[in-house]
Design a protein around this motif. Structure first.
Motif, PDB file in Angstrom:
ATOM      1  N   LYS A 146      45.578   8.467  93.799  1.00 13.16           N
ATOM      2  CA  LYS A 146      44.143   8.665  93.980  1.00 13.16           C
ATOM      3  C   LYS A 146      43.624   9.114  92.616  1.00 13.16           C
ATOM      4  CE  LYS A 146      44.384   9.889  98.900  1.00 13.16           C
ATOM      5  NZ  LYS A 146      45.798   9.527  99.098  1.00 13.16           N
TER       6      LYS A 146
ATOM      7  N   TYR B 161      40.980   9.670  91.067  1.00 12.15           N
ATOM      8  CA  TYR B 161      39.913  10.632  90.819  1.00 12.15           C
ATOM      9  C   TYR B 161      40.442  12.062  90.754  1.00 12.15           C
ATOM     10  CZ  TYR B 161      40.066  11.756  95.814  1.00 12.15           C
ATOM     11  OH  TYR B 161      40.477  12.162  97.069  1.00 12.15           O
ATOM     12  N   LYS B 162      41.678  12.268  91.254  1.00 12.91           N
ATOM     13  CA  LYS B 162      42.221  13.622  91.229  1.00 12.91           C
ATOM     14  C   LYS B 162      43.672  13.680  90.770  1.00 12.91           C
ATOM     15  CE  LYS B 162      43.856  13.829  96.041  1.00 12.91           C
ATOM     16  NZ  LYS B 162      43.838  14.634  97.288  1.00 12.91           N
ATOM     17  N   ASP B 163      44.280  12.560  90.464  1.00 14.76           N
ATOM     18  CA  ASP B 163      45.714  12.537  90.181  1.00 14.76           C
ATOM     19  C   ASP B 163      46.014  13.014  88.767  1.00 14.76           C
ATOM     20  OD1 ASP B 163      48.390  11.192  89.355  1.00 14.76           O
ATOM     21  OD2 ASP B 163      48.341  11.064  91.536  1.00 14.76           O
ATOM     22  N   THR B 164      46.871  14.024  88.656  1.00 12.40           N
ATOM     23  CA  THR B 164      47.208  14.600  87.357  1.00 12.40           C
ATOM     24  C   THR B 164      48.047  13.641  86.520  1.00 12.40           C
ATOM     25  OG1 THR B 164      46.994  16.909  88.020  1.00 12.40           O
ATOM     26  CG2 THR B 164      48.565  16.449  86.255  1.00 12.40           C
TER      27      THR B 164
ATOM     28  N   ARG C 269      42.015  28.025  94.762  1.00  7.94           N
ATOM     29  CA  ARG C 269      41.977  27.208  95.978  1.00  7.94           C
ATOM     30  C   ARG C 269      41.673  28.136  97.151  1.00  7.94           C
ATOM     31  NH1 ARG C 269      47.744  25.038  94.402  1.00  7.94           N
ATOM     32  NH2 ARG C 269      47.814  27.282  94.040  1.00  7.94           N
TER      33      ARG C 269
ATOM     34  N   THR D  75      49.904  20.056  89.449  1.00  7.84           N
ATOM     35  CA  THR D  75      48.651  19.289  89.486  1.00  7.84           C
ATOM     36  C   THR D  75      47.461  20.167  89.089  1.00  7.84           C
ATOM     37  OG1 THR D  75      48.359  19.798  91.831  1.00  7.84           O
ATOM     38  CG2 THR D  75      49.575  17.791  91.293  1.00  7.84           C
ATOM     39  N   CYS D  76      46.264  19.660  89.384  1.00  9.43           N
ATOM     40  CA  CYS D  76      44.960  20.337  89.203  1.00  9.43           C
ATOM     41  C   CYS D  76      44.325  20.071  87.843  1.00  9.43           C
ATOM     42  CB  CYS D  76      45.039  21.844  89.465  1.00  9.43           C
ATOM     43  SG  CYS D  76      45.517  22.259  91.159  1.00  9.43           S
TER      44      CYS D  76
ATOM     45  N   GLN E 169      42.615  17.415  86.808  1.00  8.85           N
ATOM     46  CA  GLN E 169      41.294  16.779  86.877  1.00  8.85           C
ATOM     47  C   GLN E 169      40.263  17.685  87.527  1.00  8.85           C
ATOM     48  OE1 GLN E 169      40.806  12.585  86.555  1.00  8.85           O
ATOM     49  NE2 GLN E 169      42.590  12.263  87.869  1.00  8.85           N
ATOM     50  N   GLU E 170      40.689  18.466  88.526  1.00  5.58           N
ATOM     51  CA  GLU E 170      39.735  19.381  89.154  1.00  5.58           C
ATOM     52  C   GLU E 170      39.215  20.398  88.137  1.00  5.58           C
ATOM     53  OE1 GLU E 170      42.614  18.083  92.440  1.00  5.58           O
ATOM     54  OE2 GLU E 170      42.719  18.604  90.315  1.00  5.58           O
TER      55      GLU E 170
ATOM     56  N   ASP F 251      36.874  18.455  85.627  1.00  7.34           N
ATOM     57  CA  ASP F 251      35.600  18.049  86.221  1.00  7.34           C
ATOM     58  C   ASP F 251      34.628  19.221  86.353  1.00  7.34           C
ATOM     59  OD1 ASP F 251      36.540  15.462  86.457  1.00  7.34           O
ATOM     60  OD2 ASP F 251      37.054  15.633  88.585  1.00  7.34           O
TER      61      ASP F 251
END
Length: 318
Positions: free
Chosen positions: A14, A16-19, A225, A288-289, A291-292, A295
């Motif tokens: 995905k 839009y969010k995949d590291t 989170r 991960t994280c 892209q969050e 953004d």
């Protein structure tokens, strides 16, 4: 550089969010060649190097059809300048075997990040125990009586399996001990499986913070989170809301005490989870994280990571 990613099927990304995608995009932006394979496509014949069926990728910049495959080849893993192990958990037998194949590739000359040995030596729940001074009271056991005694001591606890991800299998047992016996039996499977229990931290209401340790340094923003709808879990996969925040001074002190030790063991990228000022997990398989955080804050975590990778490979950041 020619970079090989060992990851889940790229068709499942995905973006839009995949590291892992964010890493690929930054590498291609700097002129590096990006390739991909999966653990199931690696093999090792006696007397020969570890090989993998590899796809050379060209990222298109489009949301749909985000990559093309100019060529696909069978290649020795050590023929790449760097190998990035980005296979998601669970850390099951096949993941374990993949680290052994990658370690053999290292003996043949490959540079693998994170180090296969370090991945095996730092299971994501258990590695926390080395840094107990920064963690809440914690016990790891398969003994149901010991888990009940831990609850009797701390009254409000979290129980979770050692091999879970994304918040799966996490339970909270409060002062009344409601369902403690059933939860223990479910998690430890009659004494066959180890369970982690930690004292409940009420600071979870402000978020379970993901700190990123990259090349022994701490990224200046975290992703908090935050649990939603009465949930005790902040994990994004469990419906938590991700909010990027500047790294606090208190969290920085803890992270800076841990980061150099882990980096020295071959862990280029670590996801440190903190509730309040206490560490609850140390994630090393596929943090991960990126892209969050980018953004919401504008801080380019992928660029920081590729800078560290280029330095680790003996160069200077592009």
């Amino acid at each position: 550089m020619n970079i090989l990613f060992v990851a889940d099927p790229i068709e499942s990304f995905k973006i839009y969010k995949d590291t892992t995608f964010a890493m690929m995009r930054e590498l291609q932006k700097r002129g590096h060649q990006v390739c991909s394979t999966e653990p199931r496509f690696m093999s090792w014949r006696s007397g020969q190097p570890v090989t993998a069926q590899v796809r050379h990728l060209q990222l298109t910049g489009h949301a749909d059809d985000w990559y093309t495959v100019p060529s696909e080849v069978l290649a020795p893993v050590h023929s790449f300048d760097a190998v990035l192990m980005r296979k998601d958990p669970p850390f099951d037998s096949e993941y374990f075997y993949a680290t052994h194949l990658l370690e053999q590739a290292e003996r043949e000359g490959a540079r693998v990040f994170n180090s296969p040995r370090a991945l095996r030596d730092h299971p994501e729940k258990l590695s926390l125990m080395e840094f107990a001074e920064y963690a809440p009271p914690t016990v790891v056991t398969r003994n149901g009586n010991e888990l009940r005694a831990f609850h009797a001591e701390h009254h409000d606890i979290i129980l979770k399996p050692l091999d879970g991800m994304g918040g799966t299998g996490i339970f909270r047992v409060g002062q009344d001990g409601m369902n403690l016996g059933s939860i223990v039996e479910t998690l430890n499977q009659g004494g066959a499986t180890s369970v982690m229990a930690q004292r409940y931290l009420p600071e979870i209401l402000a978020g379970d913070k993901r700190l990123l340790l990259i090349g022994g340094k701490v990224a200046p923003f975290v992703l908090a989170r935050i649990p939603q709808g009465g949930e005790v879990r902040g994990n994004l996969a469990a419906g938590g809301k991700g909010v990027a925040q500047p790294l606090s001074d208190e969290n920085r002190l803890v992270a800076e005490a841990i980061a150099p030790k882990l980096a020295a063991r071959g862990l280029l990228l670590v996801g440190l989870d903190m509730i309040g000022n206490q560490v609850t997990e140390i994630n090393v398989t596929s943090p991960t994280c990126f892209q969050e955080i980018f953004d919401q804050s504008g801080f380019d975590v992928a660029a920081m990571f590729v800078d560290a990778l280029e330095v680790a490979m003996g160069g200077t950041p592009a």
